[in-house]
Design an enzyme around this catalytic site. Structure first.
Site, PDB file in Angstrom:
ATOM      1  N   SER A 129       0.834  -1.208   0.000  1.00  0.00           N
ATOM      2  CA  SER A 129       0.000   0.000   0.000  1.00  0.00           C
ATOM      3  C   SER A 129       0.860   1.245   0.000  1.00  0.00           C
ATOM      4  CB  SER A 129      -0.902   0.007   1.241  1.00  0.00           C
ATOM      5  OG  SER A 129      -1.543   1.254   1.398  1.00  0.00           O
ATOM      6  N   TYR A 154      -2.462  -0.208   9.935  1.00  0.00           N
ATOM      7  CA  TYR A 154      -2.618  -0.762   8.585  1.00  0.00           C
ATOM      8  C   TYR A 154      -1.322  -0.620   7.801  1.00  0.00           C
ATOM      9  CZ  TYR A 154      -3.996  -1.017   3.679  1.00  0.00           C
ATOM     10  OH  TYR A 154      -4.053  -1.329   2.344  1.00  0.00           O
TER      11      TYR A 154
END
Length: 332
Positions: A129, A154
């Site tokens: 990501s 995350y």
């Protein structure tokens, strides 16, 4: 080619599976179909894949965070490569429910690495990501940049996935490619993502939450461009030749950014949504959210150089495409 796609009932996994089936590949789609968002949307995606693939599509309903269950569910199924796109997504949700990220993003990634090395697979492509860039201020973000300061759990799990992959490339010479996605949007997207939330609220005449008082920039990347990048990577495993790869590894492990290579002001996207929805947005300006960053911007030089990747969809094309799909999906 036979490909195991995790997260096949999810946004990007579904879109990749459609592309692979369209070119004649066999796909094993694996997903636990949890209730992080509307399960009906996920089930619709699975049904579409069954219709598109026929006998070339197999669906496995399994939580890949459960290693014993994962191995048992894949028993008797053969595949050459893995596109590991399943994960617990969302920066803000990682603050509310951190253990979901421990299970899916850390244990789950390790489990797919283990499956891949025990089966001696040709290549595993996995989703990282752009969140790994965290507090970096140098723009655009390049795969050579240090990513040691994540701003959310995350992001930390995605950085950990990259580190685990590096060790497996070293220990087992497993070919691996990690992809740092930048703000994916498009048809069949997720209800928890900005594009869906804003479209739904604008059409309902409800206020849209705009963080950092509107001073937000994102490298919005259309899902078809993302999928083109994933397919290019899947088809081209990194060689174990001792040469430096994108991201700095000398092992068979590469890291690429996949973005649109344009950092767009959030309010420009709001203007396009207003035009497509046929009404003005009611804007609720809010401060920056914990774990969020004001700007993302992808340097895609590495994947352009190695694989010829070139995004083709600007937001003035992609955003209207999404709104048209949204209206059709909801029958409005």
């Amino acid at each position: 080619m036979k490909v195991l796609v995790t997260g096949a009932a999810g946004f990007v996994g579904y879109s990749l599976s459609q592309r692979l089936l369209a070119r004649g590949d066999e796909v094993i789609g694996l997903d636990c179909v949890n209730d992080y968002y509307d399960v009906r949307l996920k089930e619709r995606r699975v049904e579409n894949l069954r219709e598109a693939g026929g006998s070339r599509f197999t669906f496995v309903r399994q939580d890949f965070g459960d290693y014993a269950g994962l191995v048992a569910s894949l028993d008797g199924l053969s595949f050459d490569r893995v596109a590991h796109l399943g994960a617990q997504a969302g920066v803000r949700y990682s603050i509310e429910n951190p253990h979901a990220y421990l299970h899916s993003n850390l244990a789950g990634h390790l489990n797919l690495l283990e499956v891949s090395r025990h089966r001696g697979l040709e290549h595993m492509v996995y989703a990282s990501s752009s969140s790994v860039y965290g507090g970096n201020t140098k723009l655009p973000f390049a795969v050579e940049d240090r990513v040691d300061h994540p701003l959310s759990l995350y992001a930390a799990t995605k950085k950990a996935d990259e580190l685990m992959s590096e060790t497996y490339a070293n220990l087992y010479r497993l070919p691996l490619t990690g992809l740092r996605f930048f703000t994916v949007y498009g048809p069949w997207g997720r209800p928890d993502m900005m594009m869906w939330i804003f479209t739904k609220k604008i059409m309902a005449g409800e206020p849209i939450p705009v963080f950092n008082n509107g001073e937000m920039w994102r490298d919005f990347t259309y899902v078809d461009d993302i999928v083109s990048g994933v397919v290019s990577c899947l088809d081209n495993p990194p060689p174990d030749d001792g040469q430096e790869k994108a991201g700095g590894s000398y092992l068979p492990h590469r890291l690429y950014n996949i973005g649109n290579h344009r950092s767009e002001h959030l309010m420009k996207v709001v203007e396009i949504l207003e035009a497509e929805c046929g009404r003005k947005a009611v804007i609720d300006f809010q401060p920056m959210q914990p774990g969020d960053v004001p700007q993302s911007y992808a340097d895609i030089a590495a994947i352009q150089r190695d694989l010829g990747f070139q995004p083709t969809t600007a937001i003035d094309v992609g955003v209207p495409n999404f709104v048209r799909w949204y209206k059709d999906y909801h029958g409005v």
